[in-house]
Design an enzyme around this catalytic site. Structure first.
Site, PDB file in Angstrom:
ATOM      1  N   THR A  36       0.828  -1.205   0.000  1.00  0.00           N
ATOM      2  CA  THR A  36       0.000   0.000   0.000  1.00  0.00           C
ATOM      3  C   THR A  36       0.862   1.254   0.000  1.00  0.00           C
ATOM      4  O   THR A  36       0.556   2.233  -0.693  1.00  0.00           O
ATOM      5  CB  THR A  36      -0.931  -0.003   1.230  1.00  0.00           C
ATOM      6  OG1 THR A  36      -1.746  -1.166   1.199  1.00  0.00           O
ATOM      7  CG2 THR A  36      -1.828   1.227   1.224  1.00  0.00           C
ATOM      8  N   HIS A  88       1.993   1.750  -3.548  1.00  0.00           N
ATOM      9  CA  HIS A  88       0.920   2.261  -4.409  1.00  0.00           C
ATOM     10  C   HIS A  88       0.634   3.738  -4.127  1.00  0.00           C
ATOM     11  O   HIS A  88       0.372   4.521  -5.045  1.00  0.00           O
ATOM     12  CB  HIS A  88      -0.347   1.421  -4.235  1.00  0.00           C
ATOM     13  CG  HIS A  88      -0.327   0.121  -4.977  1.00  0.00           C
ATOM     14  ND1 HIS A  88      -0.346   0.049  -6.354  1.00  0.00           N
ATOM     15  CD2 HIS A  88      -0.276  -1.157  -4.545  1.00  0.00           C
ATOM     16  CE1 HIS A  88      -0.329  -1.215  -6.734  1.00  0.00           C
ATOM     17  NE2 HIS A  88      -0.274  -1.974  -5.644  1.00  0.00           N
ATOM     18  N   CYS A 143     -13.951   5.239  14.165  1.00  0.00           N
ATOM     19  CA  CYS A 143     -14.450   6.322  15.016  1.00  0.00           C
ATOM     20  C   CYS A 143     -15.231   5.819  16.216  1.00  0.00           C
ATOM     21  O   CYS A 143     -15.292   6.465  17.263  1.00  0.00           O
ATOM     22  CB  CYS A 143     -15.321   7.268  14.187  1.00  0.00           C
ATOM     23  SG  CYS A 143     -16.904   6.555  13.642  1.00  0.00           S
ATOM     24  N   CYS A 158     -20.017   5.721  14.063  1.00  0.00           N
ATOM     25  CA  CYS A 158     -20.714   5.810  12.780  1.00  0.00           C
ATOM     26  C   CYS A 158     -21.615   4.587  12.599  1.00  0.00           C
ATOM     27  O   CYS A 158     -21.677   3.690  13.450  1.00  0.00           O
ATOM     28  CB  CYS A 158     -19.709   5.927  11.625  1.00  0.00           C
ATOM     29  SG  CYS A 158     -18.835   4.376  11.244  1.00  0.00           S
ATOM     30  N   CYS A 161     -19.609   1.203  12.703  1.00  0.00           N
ATOM     31  CA  CYS A 161     -19.026   0.936  14.016  1.00  0.00           C
ATOM     32  C   CYS A 161     -20.080   0.493  15.024  1.00  0.00           C
ATOM     33  O   CYS A 161     -19.832  -0.390  15.860  1.00  0.00           O
ATOM     34  CB  CYS A 161     -18.290   2.178  14.526  1.00  0.00           C
ATOM     35  SG  CYS A 161     -16.707   2.504  13.717  1.00  0.00           S
ATOM     36  N   ILE A 183       2.528 -10.150   1.067  1.00  0.00           N
ATOM     37  CA  ILE A 183       1.193 -10.648   1.393  1.00  0.00           C
ATOM     38  C   ILE A 183       1.011 -12.060   0.847  1.00  0.00           C
ATOM     39  O   ILE A 183       0.449 -12.941   1.509  1.00  0.00           O
ATOM     40  CB  ILE A 183       0.106  -9.701   0.851  1.00  0.00           C
ATOM     41  CG1 ILE A 183       0.164  -8.352   1.572  1.00  0.00           C
ATOM     42  CG2 ILE A 183      -1.286 -10.313   1.011  1.00  0.00           C
ATOM     43  CD1 ILE A 183      -0.162  -8.419   3.044  1.00  0.00           C
ATOM     44  N   ARG A 205      11.587 -14.446  -4.278  1.00  0.00           N
ATOM     45  CA  ARG A 205      10.196 -14.613  -3.861  1.00  0.00           C
ATOM     46  C   ARG A 205       9.652 -16.029  -3.976  1.00  0.00           C
ATOM     47  O   ARG A 205       9.155 -16.597  -2.989  1.00  0.00           O
ATOM     48  CB  ARG A 205       9.329 -13.599  -4.605  1.00  0.00           C
ATOM     49  CG  ARG A 205       9.673 -12.162  -4.192  1.00  0.00           C
ATOM     50  CD  ARG A 205       8.723 -11.145  -4.743  1.00  0.00           C
ATOM     51  NE  ARG A 205       8.928  -9.846  -4.074  1.00  0.00           N
ATOM     52  CZ  ARG A 205       8.116  -8.805  -4.206  1.00  0.00           C
ATOM     53  NH1 ARG A 205       7.063  -8.881  -4.996  1.00  0.00           N
ATOM     54  NH2 ARG A 205       8.362  -7.679  -3.549  1.00  0.00           N
TER      55      ARG A 205
END
Length: 383
Positions: free
Chosen positions: A43, A46, A100, A103, A106, A202, A228
């Site tokens: 991530t 990216h 949070c 919301c 959640c 991953i 890998r």
């Protein structure tokens, strides 16, 4: 006043810049974590390529796969998310997502709190300008404050767990949660044949998770052979398919189906981050099989496909986005329990905390020269 070094980026394509900030005051519900090791996630790569689909608070500090040790704690900072006692010297990790807590998701769907409507992320949504400027793992220290950011979760690591190992708990938990999603949908059970698309960090972690969670056979599709695919076999993949040698989708589909035999795999999981994986992967499945997409965490683009194949093959298709608070202990436990079973630390290539070191860590990860580039601000803490 002691100074702390923090790495920031000014935008996609930028070079790392190390800045200096003052040692923060620690309120009663806050703590300061000294970073022993922090991974470079796909991530992060990216984001640096400009693939993140939402606005980001540049400049900010990347890094969310953190293993660290508490060096200063407030008077009311006494236990982790699972009620384990914390004190100065405790080894800890923090997951990046802070929901949070109030919301729609959640409250009504806590098992989907990973889809909180107003989340805060370490290493992503907290800009460098927000004091005390220590909001990502590519830094000497990370600041946590349960009053300022009540969604923050701290997890205690075993006292004898190397912080390098603790830094793998976040990405491994994402893999475990993806398999559990398939299990709950009736698409993964003991003895199943699993194909993992992608041999990056991953993908390697997913190979181990599949084996530990009951897969009978695991095949990994990816590249390059070194380091890998070679490591994927060490982690339990009985066979690998090198996409540099088996260069077309049709030939890869045939190669996988020849290995698994019969009518195809029971489950295929995409850990590659490449949009072409999906249409290819569903053709590796038997009819009635399950496809799990957990690799498209950022928007790397779309690709032409036919959803007729999903319908006619009678497939389960699942997405898995990160994990929720209660998933994390599963990753920590698996790492600790199997610390001598899998070559976890062979995944990691260590880089010093400097502009040059961080730049090399990112560049080598993008070039697939490493499996898991790992930044080590304090080498004496990493082991």
């Amino acid at each position: 006043m002691e100074q702390i070094r923090v790495c920031t980026y000014d935008g996609p394509g930028a070079q790392p810049v190390i800045r200096t900030v003052p040692w923060p005051k620690i309120p009663k519900k806050a703590a300061l974590i000294k970073v022993g090791a922090c991974g470079v996630c796909g991530t992060d790569l990216h984001i640096l390529k400009g693939h993140w689909p939402k606005q980001l608070p540049w400049p900010f500090t990347l890094g969310h796969e953190i293993g660290g040790v508490l060096v200063e704690v407030g008077s009311e900072f006494t236990e982790d998310f699972m009620s384990k006692p914390l004190s100065v010297g405790s080894k800890v990790m923090i997951p990046p997502l802070m929901p949070c807590g109030h919301c729609y998701y959640c409250i009504h769907y806590p098992e989907s709190a990973n889809k909180c409507l107003t989340p805060v992320y370490y290493g992503r949504y907290l800009g460098f300008d927000k004091a005390p400027h220590l909001w990502g793992g590519w830094a000497e220290y990370v600041y946590v404050d349960l009053e300022m950011l009540p969604g923050t979760k701290i997890y205690k690591l075993p006292d004898d767990m190397p912080l390098r190992l603790g830094a793998l708990s976040e990405p491994l938990t994402s893999c475990i949660r993806a398999f559990n999603r398939a299990t709950r949908a009736g698409g993964f059970t003991w003895g199943d044949t699993v194909v993992i698309q992608g041999s990056g960090p991953i993908g390697i972690l997913a190979v181990a998770a599949a084996r530990e969670m009951g897969a009978g056979r695991v095949i990994c599709v990816g590249a390059p052979e070194t380091p890998r695919l070679k490591l994927a076999r060490k982690f339990g993949a009985e066979a690998t398919v090198n996409i540099e040698e088996v260069a077309t989708p049709e030939s890869r589909i045939k190669a996988v189906r020849d290995i698994v035999g019969g009518f195809g795999a029971d489950l295929v999981m995409d850990c590659s981050g490449h949009p072409s994986a999906g249409p290819e992967g569903i053709e590796m499945l038997r009819d009635g099989g399950t496809y799990v997409e957990m690799g498209q965490f950022t928007d790397a683009g779309s690709i032409m496909t036919s959803w007729h194949r999903i319908c006619t093959k009678d497939l389960n298709v699942l997405g898995s986005w990160g994990f929720t608070g209660n998933d994390l202990p599963l990753g920590v436990d698996m790492l600790y329990r199997t610390r001598d079973k899998y070559p976890w630390l062979e995944m990691q290539t260590l880089y010093p905390f400097s502009e040059e070191g961080i730049g090399r860590a990112v560049a080598d990860a993008m070039a697939m020269k490493t499996v898991k580039s790992t930044i080590v601000p304090w080498p004496e803490l990493a082991e």
